[in-house]
Design an enzyme around this catalytic site. Sequence first.
Site, short mmCIF file in Angstrom:
data_model
loop_
_atom_site.label_atom_id
_atom_site.label_comp_id
_atom_site.label_asym_id
_atom_site.label_seq_id
_atom_site.Cartn_x
_atom_site.Cartn_y
_atom_site.Cartn_z
N SER A 1 20.34 3.62 -16.10
CA SER A 1 20.42 2.73 -14.81
C SER A 1 21.87 2.06 -14.81
O SER A 1 22.50 1.74 -15.94
CB SER A 1 19.23 1.77 -14.98
OG SER A 1 19.16 0.69 -13.98
N TYR B 1 14.82 -4.68 -19.57
CA TYR B 1 15.12 -3.40 -18.99
C TYR B 1 16.53 -3.09 -19.03
O TYR B 1 16.89 -2.02 -19.63
CB TYR B 1 14.82 -3.34 -17.36
CG TYR B 1 14.84 -2.04 -17.05
CD1 TYR B 1 14.24 -0.80 -16.73
CD2 TYR B 1 16.18 -2.00 -15.80
CE1 TYR B 1 14.31 0.37 -16.08
CE2 TYR B 1 16.29 -0.70 -15.23
CZ TYR B 1 15.28 0.35 -15.32
OH TYR B 1 15.52 1.47 -14.47
N1 LIG Z 1 14.23 3.89 -8.65
C1 LIG Z 1 15.54 3.08 -8.96
O1 LIG Z 1 16.07 2.61 -7.99
C2 LIG Z 1 16.01 3.39 -10.28
C3 LIG Z 1 17.23 2.83 -10.57
C4 LIG Z 1 17.75 3.05 -12.01
C5 LIG Z 1 17.21 3.72 -12.87
N2 LIG Z 1 16.04 4.36 -12.54
C6 LIG Z 1 15.36 5.28 -13.52
O2 LIG Z 1 15.09 6.39 -13.25
C7 LIG Z 1 13.81 7.08 -13.85
C8 LIG Z 1 13.02 7.82 -12.87
O3 LIG Z 1 12.59 6.68 -12.14
P1 LIG Z 1 12.12 6.88 -10.54
O4 LIG Z 1 12.75 5.81 -9.83
O5 LIG Z 1 12.27 8.32 -9.99
O6 LIG Z 1 10.52 6.28 -10.59
P2 LIG Z 1 9.16 7.11 -10.21
O7 LIG Z 1 7.87 6.18 -10.17
O8 LIG Z 1 9.22 7.90 -8.97
O9 LIG Z 1 9.31 8.39 -11.39
C9 LIG Z 1 8.83 8.09 -12.51
C10 LIG Z 1 7.92 9.11 -13.24
O10 LIG Z 1 7.84 8.99 -14.66
C11 LIG Z 1 6.54 8.81 -15.11
N3 LIG Z 1 6.39 7.98 -16.27
C12 LIG Z 1 6.41 6.65 -16.57
N4 LIG Z 1 6.29 6.51 -17.87
C13 LIG Z 1 6.22 7.48 -18.43
C14 LIG Z 1 6.15 7.79 -19.71
N5 LIG Z 1 5.84 6.89 -20.63
N6 LIG Z 1 5.88 9.11 -20.21
C15 LIG Z 1 5.65 10.15 -19.37
N7 LIG Z 1 6.04 9.95 -17.98
C16 LIG Z 1 6.26 8.50 -17.50
C17 LIG Z 1 5.80 8.19 -14.09
O11 LIG Z 1 4.35 8.86 -14.31
C18 LIG Z 1 6.45 9.01 -12.73
O12 LIG Z 1 5.91 10.29 -12.19
C19 LIG Z 1 13.41 5.98 -14.58
O13 LIG Z 1 14.03 6.02 -16.03
C20 LIG Z 1 14.01 4.65 -13.99
O14 LIG Z 1 14.10 3.59 -15.01
C21 LIG Z 1 15.33 4.30 -11.50
#
Ligand SMILES: NC(=O)c1ccc[n+]([C@@H]2O[C@H](COP(=O)([O-])OP(=O)(O)OC[C@H]3O[C@@H](n4cnc5c(N)ncnc54)[C@H](O)[C@@H]3O)[C@@H](O)[C@H]2O)c1
Length: 273
Positions: free
Chosen positions: A160, A173
């Site tokens: 992130s 986080y």
């Molecule tokens: N959305 C944002 O703004 C943002 C910004 C920076 C980083 N991120 C990171 O991006 C990554 C993807 O997140 P996203 O925004 O696509 O979210 P999202 O909720 O759309 O998808 C996340 C997926 O990960 C799965 N998941 C969660 N915990 C898990 C675990 N312990 N084991 C296996 N699967 C698991 C969930 O079921 C979900 O399907 C994450 O690592 C998040 O921290 C997100």
Amino acid sequence: MALPLTGKVALITGASSGMGRATAISLAERGAKIVCADLQEKPNPRGFEADLDKTTPEVIAAKGGEAIFQAVDIADVAQVDAVFEKTVATYGRLDIVVSCAGYWTTFRLFGDEDEDLWAKMVAVNTLGTARMNRLAIRQFLKQEIDPVWGSRGRIVNVSSCAGVTGFPGEVAYSATKASVNHMTRAGALDHAKDSVNINCVAPGVVATGMARGNLESDSIRSLMERATPWPRLGKPADIAGAIVFLCMPESQWMTGQVLCVDGGMTIGVPPPT
Ligand SMILES: NC(=O)c1ccc[n+]([C@@H]2O[C@H](COP(=O)([O-])OP(=O)(O)OC[C@H]3O[C@@H](n4cnc5c(N)ncnc54)[C@H](O)[C@@H]3O)[C@@H](O)[C@H]2O)c1
């Protein structure tokens, strides 16, 4: 002409929703067979995808690609072992691991964070990602280098921009995502000699189910828009594009890099509006 990732097998965590889902679909479109690993097969219902009624393997199959689903919690050692066993048992090899699953919860001040929050962040973001990386490396070392692709295997971690620059209200986080950035660098140093690439994409604010609560709050959304110099916030495809690049033959000489894909959020202080 063969697609660039024909014959490659990719294991993606967090593949049911958001960025992991977009990445799985994009890698399948380039010819890779996909193991979609997630806590649940159904997409996060709070996601912004137009096809939330379909699982990621269903979307991939409808486009003529090949994918299976395997349930996994990356915080669980036995379940992570099992997903690697399932991948090799099904497809006979493993070439790409995208460690996209992560844990985030609502904003709070550092002084209000507690042991349970830190334990969960470390279990998923730090230990879970490190476990995915270690098992990937062990499998890659059993396989030969592909001379055209240039690698024995590729790992792309998802951290992130909060792990690059300080962001208020999410210390645990941020710290665990910074650990993902740094395990990328140190791990890449250990395994460059083995032709194993380990890179990382650090997303900015991206419209996914995880971020929906923030995007629907006027005050948080406007803070995020002000912190993002580019005129719009991110979409899963923005992140998938960078991850796919890090899996292609063209990026074979890149390793240990943390690529911020964030509309400029980490460049510096945003100009006045
Ligand atoms: N959305 C944002 O703004 C943002 C910004 C920076 C980083 N991120 C990171 O991006 C990554 C993807 O997140 P996203 O925004 O696509 O979210 P999202 O909720 O759309 O998808 C996340 C997926 O990960 C799965 N998941 C969660 N915990 C898990 C675990 N312990 N084991 C296996 N699967 C698991 C969930 O079921 C979900 O399907 C994450 O690592 C998040 O921290 C997100």
